[in-house]
Motif scaffolding. Structure first.
Motif, mmCIF file in Angstrom:
data_model
loop_
_atom_site.group_PDB
_atom_site.id
_atom_site.type_symbol
_atom_site.label_atom_id
_atom_site.label_comp_id
_atom_site.label_asym_id
_atom_site.label_seq_id
_atom_site.Cartn_x
_atom_site.Cartn_y
_atom_site.Cartn_z
ATOM 1 N N HIS A 113 0.484 -22.641 20.844
ATOM 2 C CA HIS A 113 1.870 -22.915 20.489
ATOM 3 C C HIS A 113 1.987 -24.229 19.745
ATOM 4 O O HIS A 113 2.691 -24.332 18.738
ATOM 5 C CB HIS A 113 2.755 -22.906 21.725
ATOM 6 N N GLU A 114 1.233 -25.194 20.256
ATOM 7 C CA GLU A 114 1.276 -26.490 19.574
ATOM 8 C C GLU A 114 0.775 -26.358 18.140
ATOM 9 O O GLU A 114 1.205 -27.043 17.239
ATOM 10 C CB GLU A 114 0.411 -27.526 20.311
ATOM 11 N N LEU A 115 -0.188 -25.463 17.956
ATOM 12 C CA LEU A 115 -0.747 -25.295 16.599
ATOM 13 C C LEU A 115 0.120 -24.337 15.758
ATOM 14 O O LEU A 115 -0.213 -24.032 14.626
ATOM 15 C CB LEU A 115 -2.167 -24.736 16.678
ATOM 16 N N HIS A 116 1.170 -23.880 16.359
ATOM 17 C CA HIS A 116 2.065 -22.959 15.657
ATOM 18 C C HIS A 116 1.314 -21.773 15.068
ATOM 19 O O HIS A 116 1.368 -21.514 13.879
ATOM 20 C CB HIS A 116 2.828 -23.686 14.539
ATOM 21 N N LEU A 117 0.608 -21.107 15.951
ATOM 22 C CA LEU A 117 -0.156 -19.937 15.458
ATOM 23 C C LEU A 117 0.708 -18.666 15.369
ATOM 24 O O LEU A 117 0.189 -17.578 15.241
ATOM 25 C CB LEU A 117 -1.356 -19.674 16.367
ATOM 26 N N PHE A 118 2.006 -18.839 15.418
ATOM 27 C CA PHE A 118 2.897 -17.680 15.401
ATOM 28 C C PHE A 118 2.633 -16.778 14.195
ATOM 29 O O PHE A 118 2.776 -15.565 14.257
ATOM 30 C CB PHE A 118 4.361 -18.141 15.386
ATOM 31 N N TYR A 119 2.252 -17.405 13.076
ATOM 32 C CA TYR A 119 2.077 -16.607 11.853
ATOM 33 C C TYR A 119 1.053 -15.497 12.013
ATOM 34 O O TYR A 119 1.021 -14.564 11.231
ATOM 35 C CB TYR A 119 1.727 -17.507 10.660
ATOM 36 N N LEU A 120 0.202 -15.579 13.069
ATOM 37 C CA LEU A 120 -0.748 -14.480 13.299
ATOM 38 C C LEU A 120 -0.013 -13.158 13.535
ATOM 39 O O LEU A 120 -0.522 -12.085 13.235
ATOM 40 C CB LEU A 120 -1.603 -14.787 14.538
ATOM 41 N N MET A 121 1.222 -13.271 14.046
ATOM 42 C CA MET A 121 1.975 -12.044 14.333
ATOM 43 C C MET A 121 2.454 -11.346 13.069
ATOM 44 O O MET A 121 2.875 -10.190 13.096
ATOM 45 C CB MET A 121 3.145 -12.366 15.259
ATOM 46 N N PHE A 122 2.405 -12.054 11.941
ATOM 47 C CA PHE A 122 2.772 -11.408 10.665
ATOM 48 C C PHE A 122 1.726 -10.360 10.263
ATOM 49 O O PHE A 122 2.058 -9.383 9.601
ATOM 50 C CB PHE A 122 2.848 -12.446 9.537
ATOM 51 N N ILE A 123 0.454 -10.630 10.640
ATOM 52 C CA ILE A 123 -0.629 -9.784 10.096
ATOM 53 C C ILE A 123 -0.448 -8.308 10.474
ATOM 54 O O ILE A 123 -0.404 -7.448 9.589
ATOM 55 C CB ILE A 123 -2.013 -10.331 10.509
ATOM 56 N N PRO A 124 -0.318 -7.987 11.807
ATOM 57 C CA PRO A 124 -0.141 -6.553 12.104
ATOM 58 C C PRO A 124 1.132 -5.962 11.495
ATOM 59 O O PRO A 124 1.117 -4.807 11.048
ATOM 60 C CB PRO A 124 -0.084 -6.497 13.635
ATOM 61 N N VAL A 125 2.216 -6.754 11.434
ATOM 62 C CA VAL A 125 3.473 -6.222 10.883
ATOM 63 C C VAL A 125 3.292 -5.881 9.405
ATOM 64 O O VAL A 125 3.663 -4.790 8.941
ATOM 65 C CB VAL A 125 4.622 -7.250 11.069
ATOM 66 N N ILE A 126 2.684 -6.823 8.660
ATOM 67 C CA ILE A 126 2.501 -6.572 7.223
ATOM 68 C C ILE A 126 1.534 -5.407 7.006
ATOM 69 O O ILE A 126 1.744 -4.567 6.126
ATOM 70 C CB ILE A 126 2.017 -7.870 6.533
ATOM 71 N N TRP A 127 0.518 -5.318 7.849
ATOM 72 C CA TRP A 127 -0.439 -4.215 7.712
ATOM 73 C C TRP A 127 0.263 -2.870 7.879
ATOM 74 O O TRP A 127 0.100 -1.953 7.071
ATOM 75 C CB TRP A 127 -1.568 -4.379 8.743
ATOM 76 N N LEU A 128 1.091 -2.754 8.944
ATOM 77 C CA LEU A 128 1.768 -1.465 9.172
ATOM 78 C C LEU A 128 2.790 -1.183 8.065
ATOM 79 O O LEU A 128 2.967 -0.032 7.659
ATOM 80 C CB LEU A 128 2.453 -1.446 10.549
ATOM 81 N N ALA A 129 3.446 -2.249 7.565
ATOM 82 C CA ALA A 129 4.407 -2.055 6.469
ATOM 83 C C ALA A 129 3.680 -1.519 5.236
ATOM 84 O O ALA A 129 4.174 -0.619 4.542
ATOM 85 C CB ALA A 129 5.113 -3.362 6.144
#
Ligand code: ADP
Length: 550
Positions: free
Chosen positions: A229-245
């Motif tokens: 969280h401190e490293l703000h790794l939230f953007y990892l959650m974009f990967i599966p979403v963009i892949w499925l899109a």
């Protein structure tokens, strides 16, 4: 089919209609109320006790979907559901506030649903990214208005816009906008065609399973690896979403966004984050939702455009085959009529010779008569066939040449191996012409393809230029290429059938094109350009009002 069945038994129509009249709204009402209270219960898990507001709010999506799909007549139902929910969870401090909140929620989101229902046709946003942007912007603005109203109702007004008020607006807006982005597209897709939605779900099951694995992996890192969280790794959650899109277009992205939100709420619940942290995640979720949906929309639009181009190409190819057969028939008829005429003449000559010395054989005159009759009959058949082909001019109409040329160039660009040559069209504000759309498309397709093929042969050649100008009662379209030009041997017979210099050419394109143009009252001429390359000029008659009805 259902209509035919009903039509056969009129007395059942009224029964069914009465049934439908009551059953449909009742089912919608029950479904909406159950959905509303279930979502209210789930979303109040993270109520910010200090403000008595829930931090993520999926119920507005349900109200907007209800009105968008079934009409504004359902707004009172939304009001009742909101009042009941306000009392049920005890969040309404007083009866006045509960009724006021319910009125703002139902009125505001009902109005938003009604506006969106009016401004976009059902399902329009699925195929048009522009409309999807409008839907998202409309939802964000509508929820801002409603949030301001609710915040005003829950804030003591003392003459100035307080930080407390703005904070409440922000929190309410974030919760309901995220709720709408996450839930509304799935509800709308389901409402437009549940059957299609289920069949897409079946088709995408492998991709969905892989997506869920990816989502679990990403969420495990984001929420359960301590430094993440401190490293703000939230953007990892974009990967599966963009892949499925990318894999499944708008259908995939709507599901991906919803499942990501659900996963995030579960993870936040397990970790027991403070409300403020949840707010951070919610903001990121809003961005992820918008990105995922827009990407899915773009992929669906792209797939649709590709499919349309393929269909147009097939249509053109079919039309090209039909005209090719016609032209071949006409050419063959022309070629065969000459030897037939000769056979007939020779047979007549033999008859004359026989008259001079009839002793050769008694059966010979009779046989010669048959040869003459048969060759004349074949000649008549061929003549009729040529006339029939010549008469098939097809339907003619007023045509905007600029649009037609753009369409043809789009088709050519979609073909493989054309990328090295640039085709430019400069044909602004041309008056409408009169012709057969399919014929004209075919003619320009032939000429532009030939021009590109000639240009590709020459190393320095890069451009094919198409220009259009009015000239008297015609529009002239000029196609210039940067090929070798046409050699003098080919030039004299260029428009004859079966004349080709290409190893796999048929030599029919130009013959067909000239035929089609002459049938429509136009023509094609060509010449070599001084600097190299060839110029083909197509003359198409202008559209005149008296052409109507012809
Ligand atoms: P195909 O393309 O099957 O050969 P066409 O009737 O379209 O049949 O063309 C006949 C011939 O005319 C081609 O083989 C080519 O030699 C010549 N030709 C047509 N267009 C051009 C051009 N733009 N530049 C040079 N030669 C051309």
């Amino acid at each position: 089919m259902a209509d035919e069945r009903l039509g056969a038994q009129p007395h059942r129509i009224s029964c069914l209609l009465v049934g439908q009249y009551w059953v449909k709204p009742a089912l919608i009402g029950i479904g909406y109320c159950l959905g509303y209270s279930a979502l209210e219960r789930v979303s109040s898990i993270h109520a910010w006790s200090a403000l008595e507001f829930t931090l993520w709010n999926p119920t507005p999506a349900l109200t907007v979907a209800l009105v968008m799909l079934f009409g504004p007549a359902y707004v009172p139902l939304a009001f009742v559901a909101a009042v009941l929910a306000g009392y049920a969870d005890g969040s309404a401090p007083g009866a006045g506030n509960a009724l006021g909140s319910a009125a703002i929620l139902a009125g505001g989101y009902g109005a938003l649903g009604a506006v969106l229902r009016k401004t976009m046709r059902k399902g329009w946003w699925v195929a048009e990214p522009r409309m999807l942007v409008k839907l998202l912007l409309g939802a964000a603005s509508g929820s801002f208005v409603v949030s301001s109203g609710l915040a005003a109702l829950h804030t003591d007004y003392n003459g100035i816009v307080s930080v407390e008020f703005l904070g409440k607006v922000g929190i309410l807006w974030l919760g309901s906008t995220t709720g709408i982005f996450v839930l509304l597209p799935v509800l709308l897709l389901l409402g437009i065609s549940a059957r299609r939605w289920l069949s897409e779900l079946r088709e995408s099951r492998v991709d969905l399973a892989l997506f869920i694995l990816g989502l679990i992996a990403a969420e495990s890192i984001v929420f359960f690896v301590d430094f993440a969280h401190e490293l703000h790794l939230f953007y990892l959650m974009f990967i599966p979403v963009i892949w499925l899109a990318l894999r499944r277009g708008i259908f995939g992205s709507t599901l991906a966004v919803l499942l990501t939100e659900i996963g995030m709420v579960i993870a936040v619940q397990i970790r027991g984050y403070p409300t403020e942290t949840f707010l951070d995640f919610q903001m990121l979720m809003l961005v992820l939702g918008a990105t995922g949906l827009l990407m899915g929309g773009a992929v669906t639009a792209w797939n649709r455009a590709q499919q349309q181009i393929r269909q147009q190409q097939q249509e053109m190819d079919r039309a090209a085959r039909v005209t090719a057969i016609g032209t071949m028939g006409s050419a063959l008829a022309h070629e065969i009529s000459q030897p037939l005429a000769s056979i007939s003449t020779y047979a007549r000559a033999c008859q004359l010779l026989l008259n001079e010395s009839p002793s050769v054989s008694s059966r010979l005159p009779e046989t010669l008569d048959k040869i003459v009759d048969e060759s004349e009959r074949a000649g008549t058949v061929l003549r009729n066939m040529r006339e029939a082909i010549a008469e098939s001019r097809g339907d003619r109409e007023a045509i905007d040449l600029r649009t037609l040329l753009d369409r043809v160039v789009r088709l050519v660009r979609a073909e493989p191996m054309r990328s090295t040559v640039t085709v430019t069209v400069a044909a602004e504000s041309l008056p409408p012409v009169f012709g057969n759309r399919v014929h004209l498309e075919q003619v320009f397709l032939n000429l532009i393809r030939n021009a590109i093929e000639a240009t590709v042969q020459v190393k320095r050649g890069n451009n094919v230029k198409v220009t259009g100008n009015r000239n008297g009662d015609h529009v002239e379209v000029v196609i210039d290429d940067e090929g070798e030009g046409i050699d003098s041997q080919t030039a004299g017979r260029l428009f004859e059938p079966f004349v080709t210099t290409k190893s796999h050419g048929l030599g029919l394109g130009l013959a067909i094109s000239r035929n089609l143009m002459e049938l429509g009252g136009g023509n094609i001429v060509f010449r070599n350009l001084p600097g190299g390359g060839a110029r083909f000029v197509v003359r198409v008659p202008l559209y005149e009002p008296e052409h109507d009805g012809k």
